[in-house]
Design an enzyme around this catalytic site. Structure first.
Site, PDB file in Angstrom:
ATOM      1  N   GLU A  34       9.180   6.492   2.265  1.00 22.37           N
ATOM      2  CA  GLU A  34      10.493   5.291   3.111  1.00 22.37           C
ATOM      3  C   GLU A  34      11.066   4.757   2.572  1.00 22.37           C
ATOM      4  O   GLU A  34      11.726   4.759   3.264  1.00 22.37           O
ATOM      5  CB  GLU A  34       8.736   4.581   2.557  1.00 22.37           C
ATOM      6  N   HIS A  35      11.145   4.765   1.787  1.00 26.38           N
ATOM      7  CA  HIS A  35      12.718   4.202   0.807  1.00 26.38           C
ATOM      8  C   HIS A  35      13.421   5.259   0.374  1.00 26.38           C
ATOM      9  O   HIS A  35      12.757   6.023  -0.738  1.00 26.38           O
ATOM     10  CB  HIS A  35      13.002   3.244   0.224  1.00 26.38           C
TER      11      HIS A  35
HETATM   12  N1  NAD Z   1       4.907   0.546   3.946  1.00 27.30           N
HETATM   13  C1  NAD Z   1       5.794  -0.855   4.493  1.00 27.30           C
HETATM   14  O1  NAD Z   1       6.817  -1.408   5.030  1.00 27.30           O
HETATM   15  C2  NAD Z   1       5.196  -1.571   3.362  1.00 27.30           C
HETATM   16  C3  NAD Z   1       6.110  -2.897   2.893  1.00 27.30           C
HETATM   17  C4  NAD Z   1       5.373  -3.750   2.049  1.00 27.30           C
HETATM   18  C5  NAD Z   1       3.977  -3.868   1.594  1.00 27.30           C
HETATM   19  N2  NAD Z   1       3.510  -2.644   1.379  1.00 27.30           N
HETATM   20  C6  NAD Z   1       2.341  -2.436   1.286  1.00 27.30           C
HETATM   21  O2  NAD Z   1       1.270  -3.154   1.578  1.00 27.30           O
HETATM   22  C7  NAD Z   1       0.467  -3.117   0.988  1.00 27.30           C
HETATM   23  C8  NAD Z   1      -0.023  -4.556   0.367  1.00 27.30           C
HETATM   24  O3  NAD Z   1      -1.020  -4.139  -0.175  1.00 27.30           O
HETATM   25  P1  NAD Z   1      -2.423  -4.903  -0.712  1.00 27.30           P
HETATM   26  O4  NAD Z   1      -3.428  -4.371  -1.030  1.00 27.30           O
HETATM   27  O5  NAD Z   1      -1.589  -5.709  -1.157  1.00 27.30           O
HETATM   28  O6  NAD Z   1      -2.720  -6.959   0.030  1.00 27.30           O
HETATM   29  P2  NAD Z   1      -3.401  -6.344   1.886  1.00 27.30           P
HETATM   30  O7  NAD Z   1      -3.061  -7.360   1.944  1.00 27.30           O
HETATM   31  O8  NAD Z   1      -2.462  -4.752   2.839  1.00 27.30           O
HETATM   32  O9  NAD Z   1      -4.784  -5.669   1.506  1.00 27.30           O
HETATM   33  C9  NAD Z   1      -5.551  -6.813   0.785  1.00 27.30           C
HETATM   34  C10 NAD Z   1      -7.041  -7.268   1.382  1.00 27.30           C
HETATM   35  O10 NAD Z   1      -7.325  -5.521   2.095  1.00 27.30           O
HETATM   36  C11 NAD Z   1      -9.025  -5.568   1.336  1.00 27.30           C
HETATM   37  N3  NAD Z   1      -9.910  -5.421   0.820  1.00 27.30           N
HETATM   38  C12 NAD Z   1      -9.046  -4.826  -0.356  1.00 27.30           C
HETATM   39  N4  NAD Z   1     -10.378  -3.905  -1.220  1.00 27.30           N
HETATM   40  C13 NAD Z   1     -11.041  -3.695   0.185  1.00 27.30           C
HETATM   41  C14 NAD Z   1     -12.014  -2.225  -0.101  1.00 27.30           C
HETATM   42  N5  NAD Z   1     -12.233  -2.003  -0.500  1.00 27.30           N
HETATM   43  N6  NAD Z   1     -12.120  -2.001   1.410  1.00 27.30           N
HETATM   44  C15 NAD Z   1     -11.787  -2.725   2.498  1.00 27.30           C
HETATM   45  N7  NAD Z   1     -10.997  -3.912   3.007  1.00 27.30           N
HETATM   46  C16 NAD Z   1     -10.308  -3.774   1.277  1.00 27.30           C
HETATM   47  C17 NAD Z   1      -9.237  -7.194   1.349  1.00 27.30           C
HETATM   48  O11 NAD Z   1      -9.691  -7.502   3.012  1.00 27.30           O
HETATM   49  C18 NAD Z   1      -7.388  -7.540   1.728  1.00 27.30           C
HETATM   50  O12 NAD Z   1      -7.609  -9.100   2.075  1.00 27.30           O
HETATM   51  C19 NAD Z   1       0.935  -2.100  -0.321  1.00 27.30           C
HETATM   52  O13 NAD Z   1       0.405  -0.747  -0.400  1.00 27.30           O
HETATM   53  C20 NAD Z   1       2.552  -2.310  -0.196  1.00 27.30           C
HETATM   54  O14 NAD Z   1       2.724  -0.872  -0.722  1.00 27.30           O
HETATM   55  C21 NAD Z   1       4.528  -1.928   3.009  1.00 27.30           C
HETATM   56 ZN    ZN Z   2       8.909  -3.147  -2.269  1.00 24.12          ZN
END
Ligand code: NAD
Ligand code: ZN
Length: 443
Positions: free
Chosen positions: A320-321
């Site tokens: 990705e990056h």
């Molecule tokens: N590829 C990209 O462009 C990019 C950019 C920014 C962030 N990201 C990624 O976004 C992600 C953010 O993840 P996060 O978890 O902090 O927030 P998120 O908002 O994606 O997920 C949180 C949600 O996941 C759900 N959840 C948690 N555990 C669960 C389970 N066991 N089963 C089903 N649902 C469940 C809940 O409903 C919660 O609201 C990170 O992996 C980050 O690396 C990717």
């Molecule tokens: Zn980041």
């Protein structure tokens, strides 16, 4: 190839088992939302986020109240970031033109770029409240001219996160929901009794969010698969040092426990020094619990013999990056073909790209960089063609070729669409279902 794999993460089969678990959870959850709508969404919001408000949609006064809670300094920083993102998105939009050309005398072909009519922007906030994702999705959709922009983020400590709400609102969201994960993506895409479905869901998120988008694709459009963050550093020892390589790897490994970080270098001393520096930083980094898990399970260090090997490996892994801190950054810019975004030189880094510099941070993960770039204004625009014939001669000419080409494939009804025009505009009689004559229609 004499690439040495100095450090490896989880095996392929372990990763496949993780994927299968997520796939099954998402499948069941989406089926439940499709069958039971709001009731299913509410149960999931409670189960995963302990959230059970009277309404998941924020009212104008709740939005105003959230905005009031954001300190002035944070608001100014958000406005600065949005100005950069808007500037670049507008420049990208200007590069997309509607066209109309005359490909033959009397034959006019064109295309128009038309915004998707409604989008759902997911803003992640599980581990970290990702304020910046609101700029990346909502603002970019707004620049594209999307008339209905829905935005959703999970609650943080049981309530909407003020800075996320502010960023969504400033970026131009028309509806704001406090819902996370599969329930947010599912509700926006499938619709419920209280949420009108959208045409496309976009934005990054954890593995559940990315998988939900994958399963919903077809039913709605998606931007791309933007799952757990990945970061790669391509480094040579004259341009990069261990502190910089380690800082830049761990800076992104902290996103979650499944965020791959990978160093590619041609220097064994730099590789070894980076490994040691990562251990040192992991003892002081406040987010070390996550970063250490990511590094243990998804960290890689490759030592190559040549730039060609480094390039080949980087293109193959399609991270990705990709930070390029080498003695030939421009060569990588010219020759890299598969990645999310490039960060060139020691002054540039992923954190600025994530938050403020102006390029979009929603980027392809898990090798999706082989077939797509990141989110950008063009993803919200659909390119639709149109055609028009303005002369009798062109109508008869094109349709005479058309008549014969339709019959070549056995399409008699198609051929008659052509023949009707040859008769009317070329004044040539053709028996029903016969091919148009060649001699009369010479170009
Ligand atoms: N590829 C990209 O462009 C990019 C950019 C920014 C962030 N990201 C990624 O976004 C992600 C953010 O993840 P996060 O978890 O902090 O927030 P998120 O908002 O994606 O997920 C949180 C949600 O996941 C759900 N959840 C948690 N555990 C669960 C389970 N066991 N089963 C089903 N649902 C469940 C809940 O409903 C919660 O609201 C990170 O992996 C980050 O690396 C990717
Ligand atoms: Zn980041």
């Amino acid at each position: 190839m004499t690439i040495r794999h100095l450090k490896t993460g989880k095996s392929e089969s372990e990763r496949a088992a993780d994927d299968a678990r997520v796939r099954a959870t998402v499948e069941q959850a989406l089926a439940d939302i499709a069958a039971r709508g709001d009731a299913a969404v509410r149960e999931m919001a409670w189960r995963f986020d302990r959230h059970d408000p009277p309404s998941f949609r924020l009212s104008p006064s709740e939005i105003e109240a959230a905005m009031q809670k954001v300190p002035a300094r944070d608001m100014a920083d958000i406005r600065f970031a949005q100005a950069q993102i808007r500037r670049f998105a507008e420049a990208q939009k200007a590069a997309l033109r509607d066209i109309e050309v005359e490909t033959l005398p009397g034959v006019i072909l064109g295309h128009r770029n038309i915004p998707v009519q409604s989008v759902g922007c997911y803003v992640p906030a599980g581990r970290f409240p990702m304020v910046a994702s609101a700029h990346m999705s909502v603002l970019t959709a707004q620049v594209a001219g999307v008339p209905r922009i829905v935005a959703s983020a999970p609650p943080v400590n049981g309530a909407p996160h003020p800075a996320i709400v502010a960023a969504m609102h400033l970026a131009g969201a028309h509806e704001i929901y406090v819902l996370g994960g599969i329930q947010a993506v599912g509700a926006m895409a499938l619709g419920t009794e209280t949420i009108r479905p959208v045409d496309m869901v976009v934005g990054p998120g954890n593995a559940h969010v990315a998988e939900a988008k994958r399963q919903l694709f077809g039913r709605v459009g998606i931007d791309l698969l933007a799952g757990p963050t990945e970061t790669m550093v391509i480094a040579t020892e004259d341009a990069c040092d261990a502190e910089m390589a380690a800082t830049d790897l761990l800076g992104q490994a902290e996103h979650g426990p499944n965020s791959p970080a990978c160093l590619i270098t041609n220097s064994l001393p730099l590789a070894e020094a980076t490994l040691a520096e990562i251990d040192r930083l992991l003892s002081i980094l406040p987010t070390r619990e996550t970063a250490a898990a990511s590094w243990r399970d998804h960290g890689d260090i490759y030592v190559c013999d040549s730039h060609e090997e480094m390039l080949g490996l980087a293109n193959d892994l399609a991270y990705e990056h990709v930070q390029v801190i080498t003695d030939r950054d421009d060569w990588y810019l010219e020759n890299m073909h598969s990645y999310g975004a490039l960060f060139l030189g020691p002054r540039t880094h992923v954190a600025n790209g994530d938050k403020v510099i102006g390029t979009n941070h929603t980027l392809p993960t898990r090798r999706a960089g082989r077939y797509t770039g990141g989110l950008w204004v063009g993803k919200f625009l659909k390119t639709h063609s149109y055609q028009r014939i303005t002369t009798d001669r062109a109508a008869a000419l094109v349709s005479s070729h058309g008549s014969r080409l339709c019959l070549l494939e056995g399409f008699v009804g198609h051929a008659e669409q052509c023949n009707l025009r040859v008769r009317r505009h070329g004044g040539i009689d053709i028996p029903y279902g016969a091919p148009a004559p060649v001699q009369d229609m010479a170009e």
